[in-house]
Scaffold this motif. Structure first.
Motif, PDB file in Angstrom:
ATOM      1  N   GLY A 128       0.763  -1.136   0.324  1.00 55.62           N
ATOM      2  CA  GLY A 128      -0.030   0.103   0.083  1.00 55.62           C
ATOM      3  C   GLY A 128       0.956   1.662  -0.107  1.00 55.62           C
ATOM      4  O   GLY A 128       2.060   1.667  -0.314  1.00 55.62           O
ATOM      5  N   SER A 129      -0.116   2.678   0.518  1.00 53.63           N
ATOM      6  CA  SER A 129       1.572   3.730   0.759  1.00 53.63           C
ATOM      7  C   SER A 129       1.726   3.838   1.599  1.00 53.63           C
ATOM      8  O   SER A 129       1.341   4.185   2.970  1.00 53.63           O
ATOM      9  N   PRO A 130       2.809   3.817   1.331  1.00 53.42           N
ATOM     10  CA  PRO A 130       4.266   3.740   2.009  1.00 53.42           C
ATOM     11  C   PRO A 130       4.149   5.150   3.693  1.00 53.42           C
ATOM     12  O   PRO A 130       4.668   4.620   4.552  1.00 53.42           O
ATOM     13  N   HIS A 131       3.621   5.921   2.817  1.00 51.48           N
ATOM     14  CA  HIS A 131       4.255   7.135   3.937  1.00 51.48           C
ATOM     15  C   HIS A 131       2.469   6.852   4.730  1.00 51.48           C
ATOM     16  O   HIS A 131       2.458   8.052   5.712  1.00 51.48           O
ATOM     17  N   ASN A 132       1.610   6.527   4.108  1.00 42.54           N
ATOM     18  CA  ASN A 132       0.631   6.305   5.314  1.00 42.54           C
ATOM     19  C   ASN A 132       0.748   6.177   7.163  1.00 42.54           C
ATOM     20  O   ASN A 132       0.849   6.429   7.939  1.00 42.54           O
ATOM     21  N   TYR A 133       2.250   5.006   7.014  1.00 46.09           N
ATOM     22  CA  TYR A 133       3.252   4.598   7.877  1.00 46.09           C
ATOM     23  C   TYR A 133       3.670   5.540   8.875  1.00 46.09           C
ATOM     24  O   TYR A 133       3.689   5.455  10.131  1.00 46.09           O
ATOM     25  N   PHE A 134       4.379   6.265   8.015  1.00 39.59           N
ATOM     26  CA  PHE A 134       4.941   7.894   8.758  1.00 39.59           C
ATOM     27  C   PHE A 134       3.980   8.570   9.143  1.00 39.59           C
ATOM     28  O   PHE A 134       4.140   9.323  10.169  1.00 39.59           O
ATOM     29  N   TRP A 135       2.712   8.626   8.590  1.00 45.71           N
ATOM     30  CA  TRP A 135       2.159   9.723   9.209  1.00 45.71           C
ATOM     31  C   TRP A 135       1.824   9.058  11.165  1.00 45.71           C
ATOM     32  O   TRP A 135       1.129   9.966  11.724  1.00 45.71           O
ATOM     33  N   ARG A 136       1.300   7.455  10.615  1.00 46.02           N
ATOM     34  CA  ARG A 136       0.525   7.057  12.153  1.00 46.02           C
ATOM     35  C   ARG A 136       1.631   7.198  12.359  1.00 46.02           C
ATOM     36  O   ARG A 136       0.475   6.940  13.623  1.00 46.02           O
ATOM     37  N   TYR A 137       2.647   6.295  12.128  1.00 50.50           N
ATOM     38  CA  TYR A 137       3.979   6.395  12.954  1.00 50.50           C
ATOM     39  C   TYR A 137       4.069   7.918  14.269  1.00 50.50           C
ATOM     40  O   TYR A 137       3.816   8.121  15.485  1.00 50.50           O
ATOM     41  N   GLY A 138       3.447   9.061  13.839  1.00 53.46           N
ATOM     42  CA  GLY A 138       4.153  10.293  13.238  1.00 53.46           C
ATOM     43  C   GLY A 138       2.899  10.917  14.817  1.00 53.46           C
ATOM     44  O   GLY A 138       2.681  11.175  15.876  1.00 53.46           O
ATOM     45  N   LEU A 139       1.470  10.939  14.698  1.00 53.43           N
ATOM     46  CA  LEU A 139       0.266  10.852  15.092  1.00 53.43           C
ATOM     47  C   LEU A 139       1.125  10.002  16.542  1.00 53.43           C
ATOM     48  O   LEU A 139       0.397  10.380  17.928  1.00 53.43           O
ATOM     49  N   ARG A 140       0.893   8.947  16.548  1.00 55.93           N
ATOM     50  CA  ARG A 140       1.055   7.870  17.676  1.00 55.93           C
ATOM     51  C   ARG A 140       2.614   8.183  18.619  1.00 55.93           C
ATOM     52  O   ARG A 140       2.683   8.307  19.565  1.00 55.93           O
ATOM     53  N   LEU A 141       3.532   8.930  17.847  1.00 50.03           N
ATOM     54  CA  LEU A 141       4.609   9.997  18.808  1.00 50.03           C
ATOM     55  C   LEU A 141       4.675  10.529  19.526  1.00 50.03           C
ATOM     56  O   LEU A 141       4.320  11.262  20.663  1.00 50.03           O
ATOM     57  N   ILE A 142       3.391  11.283  18.148  1.00 55.45           N
ATOM     58  CA  ILE A 142       2.841  12.600  19.721  1.00 55.45           C
ATOM     59  C   ILE A 142       1.884  12.589  20.351  1.00 55.45           C
ATOM     60  O   ILE A 142       2.011  13.608  21.658  1.00 55.45           O
ATOM     61  N   GLN A 143       0.958  11.446  20.250  1.00 55.95           N
ATOM     62  CA  GLN A 143       0.375  10.945  21.623  1.00 55.95           C
ATOM     63  C   GLN A 143       1.439  10.830  22.734  1.00 55.95           C
ATOM     64  O   GLN A 143       1.025  10.846  24.053  1.00 55.95           O
ATOM     65  N   GLU A 144       2.554   9.720  22.820  1.00 54.08           N
ATOM     66  CA  GLU A 144       3.581   9.268  23.731  1.00 54.08           C
ATOM     67  C   GLU A 144       4.233  10.560  24.236  1.00 54.08           C
ATOM     68  O   GLU A 144       4.508  10.136  25.807  1.00 54.08           O
ATOM     69  N   ILE A 145       4.526  11.582  23.239  1.00 52.75           N
ATOM     70  CA  ILE A 145       5.296  13.360  23.497  1.00 52.75           C
ATOM     71  C   ILE A 145       4.413  13.845  25.116  1.00 52.75           C
ATOM     72  O   ILE A 145       4.749  14.669  25.398  1.00 52.75           O
ATOM     73  N   GLY A 146       3.338  13.220  24.893  1.00 56.41           N
ATOM     74  CA  GLY A 146       2.115  13.781  25.572  1.00 56.41           C
ATOM     75  C   GLY A 146       0.642  14.374  25.257  1.00 56.41           C
ATOM     76  O   GLY A 146       0.659  16.183  25.450  1.00 56.41           O
ATOM     77  N   PHE A 147       0.581  14.927  23.777  1.00 57.50           N
ATOM     78  CA  PHE A 147       0.105  15.408  23.235  1.00 57.50           C
ATOM     79  C   PHE A 147      -0.833  14.682  22.140  1.00 57.50           C
ATOM     80  O   PHE A 147      -0.726  14.731  21.059  1.00 57.50           O
ATOM     81  N   GLY A 148      -2.488  14.542  22.644  1.00 55.91           N
ATOM     82  CA  GLY A 148      -3.250  13.510  22.069  1.00 55.91           C
ATOM     83  C   GLY A 148      -3.742  14.500  21.421  1.00 55.91           C
ATOM     84  O   GLY A 148      -4.051  15.654  21.594  1.00 55.91           O
ATOM     85  N   LEU A 149      -4.279  14.200  19.667  1.00 56.65           N
ATOM     86  CA  LEU A 149      -4.442  15.093  18.873  1.00 56.65           C
ATOM     87  C   LEU A 149      -5.925  14.787  18.662  1.00 56.65           C
ATOM     88  O   LEU A 149      -6.141  13.225  18.840  1.00 56.65           O
ATOM     89  N   ASP A 150      -7.122  15.385  18.380  1.00 53.24           N
ATOM     90  CA  ASP A 150      -8.580  15.026  18.659  1.00 53.24           C
ATOM     91  C   ASP A 150      -9.208  15.722  17.391  1.00 53.24           C
ATOM     92  O   ASP A 150      -9.054  16.477  16.858  1.00 53.24           O
ATOM     93  N   PHE A 151      -9.662  14.559  16.491  1.00 52.17           N
ATOM     94  CA  PHE A 151     -10.232  15.065  15.095  1.00 52.17           C
ATOM     95  C   PHE A 151     -11.457  14.717  15.415  1.00 52.17           C
ATOM     96  O   PHE A 151     -12.274  14.127  14.204  1.00 52.17           O
ATOM     97  N   ASN A 152     -11.920  14.043  16.472  1.00 51.35           N
ATOM     98  CA  ASN A 152     -14.065  14.587  16.594  1.00 51.35           C
ATOM     99  C   ASN A 152     -14.757  15.042  16.420  1.00 51.35           C
ATOM    100  O   ASN A 152     -15.314  15.109  16.394  1.00 51.35           O
ATOM    101  N   SER A 153     -14.177  16.047  17.173  1.00 49.29           N
ATOM    102  CA  SER A 153     -14.960  17.209  18.127  1.00 49.29           C
ATOM    103  C   SER A 153     -14.136  18.513  18.149  1.00 49.29           C
ATOM    104  O   SER A 153     -12.605  18.072  18.159  1.00 49.29           O
ATOM    105  N   CYS A 154     -14.576  19.107  18.396  1.00 52.10           N
ATOM    106  CA  CYS A 154     -14.845  21.237  18.746  1.00 52.10           C
ATOM    107  C   CYS A 154     -13.306  21.276  20.189  1.00 52.10           C
ATOM    108  O   CYS A 154     -13.941  21.091  20.742  1.00 52.10           O
ATOM    109  N   GLN A 155     -12.719  21.209  20.011  1.00 49.62           N
ATOM    110  CA  GLN A 155     -11.442  21.847  20.903  1.00 49.62           C
ATOM    111  C   GLN A 155     -11.851  22.811  22.010  1.00 49.62           C
ATOM    112  O   GLN A 155     -11.441  22.610  23.176  1.00 49.62           O
ATOM    113  N   SER A 156     -12.565  23.512  21.324  1.00 50.65           N
ATOM    114  CA  SER A 156     -12.705  24.773  21.835  1.00 50.65           C
ATOM    115  C   SER A 156     -14.861  24.123  22.851  1.00 50.65           C
ATOM    116  O   SER A 156     -14.379  24.635  23.992  1.00 50.65           O
TER     117      SER A 156
END
Ligand SMILES: [Zn+2]
Length: 250
Positions: A128-156
């Motif tokens: 499949g698309s190799p780049h997607n694995y870089f993104w997935r890893y980046g998102l998991r890394l961001i969670q691990e260093i303490g900033f989970g991202l949220d794409f489901n609800s308004c952050q305000s």
């Protein structure tokens, strides 16, 4: 002095002298660590001590030293399926550089180590698309260093997003999407198309098995790279982009 036996993934390998190299390794036991490797020569063929190789390591550790002394190294997997494909190579190098630039030295992250190995294994065999694995890893890394991202609800205001409507805004400061009613109060927003949001939702919380199957359009690729690297530049001191990201073709 203590003897540490651990698994590790090589992030960087630098020549130190004719017969020695300094390896920066993300280890399971102690996180990111620098190791002096004597007797590893860079020959004509590929050295097993190249970036993203997965190794068993033994080293002697002294807390007063910045560089520890490697005593044994054994290849677990060189991921030849990655090395034979330029797109996979770019993603694997970007994954290594991301780890190198964001994780503090000797800060143990065993969960992230497992995700790194899982990512390289999946990248090694994907069609499949190799780049997607870089993104997935980046998102998991961001969670691990303490900033989970949220794409489901308004952050305000907390309102859940429906996927209708074409335009979404992501806030670097808040680490997630901001709805139309709250956009005036928010700074540092970037626009995302619905396609990018759906892909980010999936990669942020879905399993790795299907990560490569999603085929993003080239505007979505640019948006997601811009979002991940922009977020890290905003939050991680001294980050300032990734050299390997310049290799990505759109
Ligand atoms: Zn809102």
């Amino acid at each position: 002095m203590e003897t540490v036996k651990t698994e590790g993934v090589i992030l960087r390998s630098m020549k130190h002298s004719e017969s020695s190299r300094i390896l920066t390794v993300f280890t399971e036991a102690q996180g990111k660590i620098s190791l002096m490797a004597k007797g590893i020569r860079k020959g004509k063929g590929r050295s097993p001590a190249d970036p993203f190789s997965y190794m068993n390591l033994v080293y002697s550790y002294k807390s007063s030293r910045d560089i520890q002394v490697l005593t044994q190294i054994e290849l677990v997997d060189a991921f030849m399926g990655i090395r034979e494909n330029m797109d996979k190579m770019r993603s694997a190098f970007a994954v290594c550089e991301l780890t190198l630039r964001t994780i503090e030295t000797q800060d143990s992250h065993p969960a992230l180590f497992a995700i790194l190995v899982e990512t390289l294994q999946a990248l090694n065999k994907t069609t499949g698309s190799p780049h997607n694995y870089f993104w997935r890893y980046g998102l998991r890394l961001i969670q691990e260093i303490g900033f989970g991202l949220d794409f489901n609800s308004c952050q305000s205001c907390g309102k859940e997003f429906t996927m209708e409507g074409g335009s979404f805004r992501f806030s670097f400061a808040n680490g997630g999407l901001i709805c139309g009613n709250c956009q005036d109060k928010s700074e540092s927003l970037v626009s995302l198309r619905g396609e990018s949001v759906r892909l980010l939702q999936y990669l942020n919380s879905g399993g790795i098995e299907r990560a490569g199957r999603l085929k993003p359009s080239s505007p979505a690729v640019k948006e997601i790279d811009g979002l991940l690297l922009g977020f890290l530049n905003y939050h991680v001191e001294g980050m300032k982009g990734l050299k390997t990201a310049e290799l990505f073709k759109y």
